[in-house]
Design a protein around this motif. Structure first.
Motif, short mmCIF file in Angstrom:
data_model
loop_
_atom_site.label_atom_id
_atom_site.label_comp_id
_atom_site.label_asym_id
_atom_site.label_seq_id
_atom_site.Cartn_x
_atom_site.Cartn_y
_atom_site.Cartn_z
N PHE A 1 0.89 -1.28 -0.18
CA PHE A 1 0.12 -0.11 0.13
C PHE A 1 0.94 1.32 0.11
N THR A 2 0.48 2.14 -0.73
CA THR A 2 0.96 3.55 -0.71
C THR A 2 0.79 4.39 0.65
N PRO A 3 1.50 5.36 0.96
CA PRO A 3 1.26 6.02 2.21
C PRO A 3 -0.16 6.71 2.16
N GLU A 4 -0.50 7.16 1.15
CA GLU A 4 -1.68 7.56 0.99
C GLU A 4 -3.15 6.60 1.20
N GLN A 5 -2.74 5.39 0.49
CA GLN A 5 -3.78 4.19 0.92
C GLN A 5 -3.70 3.69 2.20
N VAL A 6 -2.68 3.83 2.92
CA VAL A 6 -2.54 3.50 4.15
C VAL A 6 -3.33 4.16 5.22
N ALA B 1 -24.67 -12.86 2.46
CA ALA B 1 -24.10 -11.81 1.93
C ALA B 1 -22.75 -12.50 1.42
N ALA B 2 -22.33 -11.85 0.34
CA ALA B 2 -20.91 -12.16 -0.26
C ALA B 2 -19.82 -11.47 0.44
N PRO B 3 -18.65 -12.20 0.76
CA PRO B 3 -17.54 -11.40 1.38
C PRO B 3 -17.29 -10.36 0.51
N THR B 4 -17.20 -10.31 -0.69
CA THR B 4 -16.71 -9.22 -1.43
C THR B 4 -17.39 -7.77 -0.99
N GLU B 5 -18.69 -8.03 -1.26
CA GLU B 5 -19.74 -7.21 -1.00
C GLU B 5 -19.61 -6.51 0.31
N LEU B 6 -19.44 -7.54 1.53
CA LEU B 6 -19.21 -6.91 2.85
C LEU B 6 -18.06 -5.89 2.98
N PHE B 7 -16.98 -6.50 2.22
CA PHE B 7 -15.53 -5.50 2.45
C PHE B 7 -15.94 -4.34 1.74
N ARG B 8 -16.54 -4.56 0.53
CA ARG B 8 -16.85 -3.14 -0.37
C ARG B 8 -17.53 -2.18 0.31
N LYS B 9 -18.96 -2.85 1.08
CA LYS B 9 -19.52 -1.74 1.91
C LYS B 9 -18.90 -1.18 2.79
N ALA B 10 -17.75 -1.80 3.52
CA ALA B 10 -17.08 -1.34 4.68
C ALA B 10 -16.07 -0.35 4.11
N GLY B 11 -15.88 0.03 2.65
CA GLY B 11 -14.84 0.84 2.14
C GLY B 11 -13.40 0.03 1.88
N LEU B 12 -13.41 -1.33 1.95
CA LEU B 12 -12.35 -2.00 1.48
C LEU B 12 -12.61 -2.57 0.08
N GLU B 13 -12.23 -2.01 -0.83
CA GLU B 13 -12.55 -2.21 -2.40
C GLU B 13 -11.46 -3.52 -2.58
N PRO B 14 -11.96 -4.55 -3.19
CA PRO B 14 -11.05 -5.61 -3.53
C PRO B 14 -10.10 -5.34 -4.42
N GLU B 15 -10.17 -4.11 -5.34
CA GLU B 15 -9.30 -3.64 -6.16
C GLU B 15 -8.20 -3.14 -5.40
N LEU B 16 -8.47 -2.24 -4.24
CA LEU B 16 -7.42 -1.84 -3.21
C LEU B 16 -6.75 -2.92 -2.64
N ILE B 17 -7.40 -3.72 -1.93
CA ILE B 17 -6.69 -4.51 -0.80
C ILE B 17 -6.47 -6.09 -1.33
N GLY B 18 -7.16 -6.29 -2.50
CA GLY B 18 -6.84 -7.60 -3.24
C GLY B 18 -7.99 -8.69 -2.85
N ARG B 19 -8.53 -9.48 -3.81
CA ARG B 19 -9.70 -10.26 -3.57
C ARG B 19 -8.90 -11.41 -2.74
N LYS B 20 -7.98 -11.85 -2.99
CA LYS B 20 -7.16 -13.03 -2.10
C LYS B 20 -7.19 -12.71 -0.65
N ARG B 21 -7.04 -11.56 -0.29
CA ARG B 21 -6.90 -11.01 1.29
C ARG B 21 -8.33 -11.24 1.70
N VAL C 1 -2.91 -0.65 10.23
CA VAL C 1 -2.49 -1.01 8.91
C VAL C 1 -1.21 -0.48 8.58
N GLY C 2 -0.45 -1.20 7.73
CA GLY C 2 0.80 -0.80 7.32
C GLY C 2 0.94 -1.14 5.87
N PRO C 3 2.08 -0.90 5.30
CA PRO C 3 2.39 -0.99 4.07
C PRO C 3 2.06 -2.27 3.39
#
Length: 186
Positions: free
Chosen positions: A21-26, A61-81, A38-40
């Motif tokens: 993660f970039t400092p801005e993303q952190v 509810a789908a895990p990805t939808e839950l994370f997305r609704k919490a502001g944790l976009e899979p494109e940002l944090i990674g689907r695998k995570r 959170v760290g890098p």
């Protein structure tokens, strides 16, 4: 706010070295109610968030939808995570659900999954701010900035042309006066 021991969401980040993660993303991730620290290369989630996710997951509810609704976009944090988090959480479900709260919708800053779009108070960024942090939307953000910069330049250019026209009018008046003083020669 407390985290689950060993629940750092780091396995895919540090094992493969693929997601940093970039400092801005952190800063953004750290502003979310669902995130404890959170760290890098690591995210630790709040116990209550894990419990809220498991409750909603068991309701369909789908895990990805839950994370997305919490502001944790899979494109940002990674689907695998997300997948690995849910795998760990499901293994310890009974221990995690002890942290379940009656009113836990506040983790879902972009609308609780249960209520399909209800807004909750956020200590984080808006959806637009999230999307600019997502690597796939960088191009769109750059385009927005270029359009804005172009509009600013056009306004500035118009102002300069107006000033120049005023200045040329002044010069023309001055030259005429000088020509009058020198016998009509410019």
């Amino acid at each position: 706010m407390t985290t689950l021991p060993g629940d750092d969401g780091q396995s895919d980040a540090t094992a493969s070295g693929s997601r940093s993660f970039t400092p801005e993303q952190v800063r953004y991730l750290g502003s979310l109610p669902a995130v404890s620290t959170v760290g890098p290369n690591r995210i630790r989630y709040e116990r209550g968030f894990a419990a809220a996710c498991l409750k909603r997951y068991r309701q369909g509810a789908a895990p990805t939808e839950l994370f997305r609704k919490a502001g944790l976009e899979p494109e940002l944090i990674g689907r695998k995570r997300i997948e690995r988090c849910f795998f760990r959480w499901k293994e310890r479900e009974s221990a995690i659900l002890r942290y379940a709260q009656e009113d836990d919708g506040w983790y879902f800053i972009h609308g609780d999954v249960r209520t399909k779009g209800a807004k909750t108070e956020s200590k984080g960024a808006s959806v637009g701010e999230v999307m600019w942090l997502v690597p796939g939307s960088v191009r769109d953000r750059v385009m927005e900035q270029l359009v804005s910069y172009n509009e600013m330049l056009e306004r500035e250019n118009k102002q300069l042309r107006e000033l120049l026209a005023e200045d040329e009018g002044f010069r023309a008046d001055n030259m005429t006066r000088r020509g009058d003083l020198t016998g009509g020669v410019r």
